[in-house]
Design an enzyme around this catalytic site. Structure first.
Site, PDB file in Angstrom:
ATOM      1  N   ARG A  93       2.234   4.308   8.358  1.00  0.00           N
ATOM      2  CA  ARG A  93       1.163   4.294   7.445  1.00  0.00           C
ATOM      3  C   ARG A  93      -0.198   3.707   7.679  1.00  0.00           C
ATOM      4  O   ARG A  93      -0.363   2.458   8.092  1.00  0.00           O
ATOM      5  CB  ARG A  93       1.574   3.873   6.056  1.00  0.00           C
ATOM      6  CG  ARG A  93       0.420   3.973   4.985  1.00  0.00           C
ATOM      7  CD  ARG A  93       0.826   3.434   3.664  1.00  0.00           C
ATOM      8  NE  ARG A  93      -0.300   3.520   2.912  1.00  0.00           N
ATOM      9  CZ  ARG A  93      -0.288   3.232   1.256  1.00  0.00           C
ATOM     10  NH1 ARG A  93       0.879   3.276   0.891  1.00  0.00           N
ATOM     11  NH2 ARG A  93      -1.590   3.595   0.802  1.00  0.00           N
ATOM     12  N   ARG A 103      -1.602  10.131   2.708  1.00  0.00           N
ATOM     13  CA  ARG A 103      -0.816   9.268   3.299  1.00  0.00           C
ATOM     14  C   ARG A 103       0.326   9.844   3.772  1.00  0.00           C
ATOM     15  O   ARG A 103       1.145  10.657   3.177  1.00  0.00           O
ATOM     16  CB  ARG A 103      -0.644   8.099   2.548  1.00  0.00           C
ATOM     17  CG  ARG A 103       0.205   8.332   1.000  1.00  0.00           C
ATOM     18  CD  ARG A 103      -0.019   7.711  -0.053  1.00  0.00           C
ATOM     19  NE  ARG A 103      -1.479   7.685  -0.482  1.00  0.00           N
ATOM     20  CZ  ARG A 103      -1.963   6.667  -1.202  1.00  0.00           C
ATOM     21  NH1 ARG A 103      -1.438   5.848  -1.706  1.00  0.00           N
ATOM     22  NH2 ARG A 103      -3.346   7.100  -1.581  1.00  0.00           N
ATOM     23  N   ASP A 106       4.064   6.241   1.183  1.00  0.00           N
ATOM     24  CA  ASP A 106       3.914   5.387   0.136  1.00  0.00           C
ATOM     25  C   ASP A 106       5.017   5.014  -0.562  1.00  0.00           C
ATOM     26  O   ASP A 106       5.669   5.665  -0.905  1.00  0.00           O
ATOM     27  CB  ASP A 106       2.983   6.030  -0.890  1.00  0.00           C
ATOM     28  CG  ASP A 106       2.047   5.135  -1.810  1.00  0.00           C
ATOM     29  OD1 ASP A 106       1.991   3.893  -1.430  1.00  0.00           O
ATOM     30  OD2 ASP A 106       1.882   5.538  -2.897  1.00  0.00           O
ATOM     31  N   ASP A 108       6.302   2.503  -3.627  1.00  0.00           N
ATOM     32  CA  ASP A 108       5.718   1.391  -4.752  1.00  0.00           C
ATOM     33  C   ASP A 108       7.035   1.023  -5.328  1.00  0.00           C
ATOM     34  O   ASP A 108       7.929   1.567  -5.660  1.00  0.00           O
ATOM     35  CB  ASP A 108       4.995   2.594  -5.621  1.00  0.00           C
ATOM     36  CG  ASP A 108       3.824   2.888  -5.268  1.00  0.00           C
ATOM     37  OD1 ASP A 108       3.168   2.003  -4.474  1.00  0.00           O
ATOM     38  OD2 ASP A 108       3.085   3.805  -5.386  1.00  0.00           O
TER      39      ASP A 108
END
Length: 171
Positions: A93, A103, A106, A108
């Site tokens: 990334r 991206r 990702d 989270d």
């Protein structure tokens, strides 16, 4: 030592959102699932289907592939988030030029047990979780009865958010 787990270790449920819209997004998300399954002090116990969603925000970019991982972990929230950021870096990334920009991967941290906190770099539950169908639909698939601390059940949250443009693409 974090990699060692005793019989008295407390396992905490944690949920991780995965997303990608660059460099073969489905493959990127699959690589991220594989990396999550190898985290010391954590177990990947559930994974959602893959979902295609329009990009969030104002940046013109390709659609995203999103998913959610259900995990059990002995790792404290801040350290677990650091592990997720490390996985992102190992998977290539690059920092987005613009907020909510494209991206390759990702990750989270959405929920970490019953933890509620707001610190620089870490808000739990994840900020915006209650408004994002691309998070709630895959989360509802694997944990519909999960109580998101301070917000309510995933089922109720998902029912309150329009899911237009969201499409399940793979189990």
């Amino acid at each position: 030592m974090r990699g060692e787990v005793s019989s008295r270790t407390r396992w905490i449920p944690a949920y991780v959102a995965l997303g990608s819209n660059l460099d073969d997004p489905c493959a990127q998300v699959e690589r991220a699932f594989a990396a999550l399954s190898a985290v010391q002090g954590a177990r990947l116990v559930a994974r959602s289907s893959l979902y295609r969603s329009p990009p969030f925000g104002q940046v013109a970019q390709p659609d995203f592939i999103n998913a959610v991982a259900g995990m059990l972990t002995t790792i404290p929230a801040g350290e677990f988030l650091a592990e997720l950021k490390s996985i992102e870096q190992r998977l290539g990334r690059a920092q987005p030029v613009e907020r909510w920009g494209p991206r390759s991967i990702d990750l989270d941290l959405l929920v970490h047990g019953t933890t509620r906190l707001a610190e620089p770099g870490l808000i739990l539950p994840h900020a915006g979780i209650a408004e994002r169908a691309f998070v709630l639909a895959p989360l509802a698939e694997i944990a519909p009865d999960l109580d998101v601390p301070g917000l309510g059940s995933v089922r109720a949250l998902a029912a309150a958010v329009p899911s237009s443009g969201l499409e399940r693409v793979a189990a």
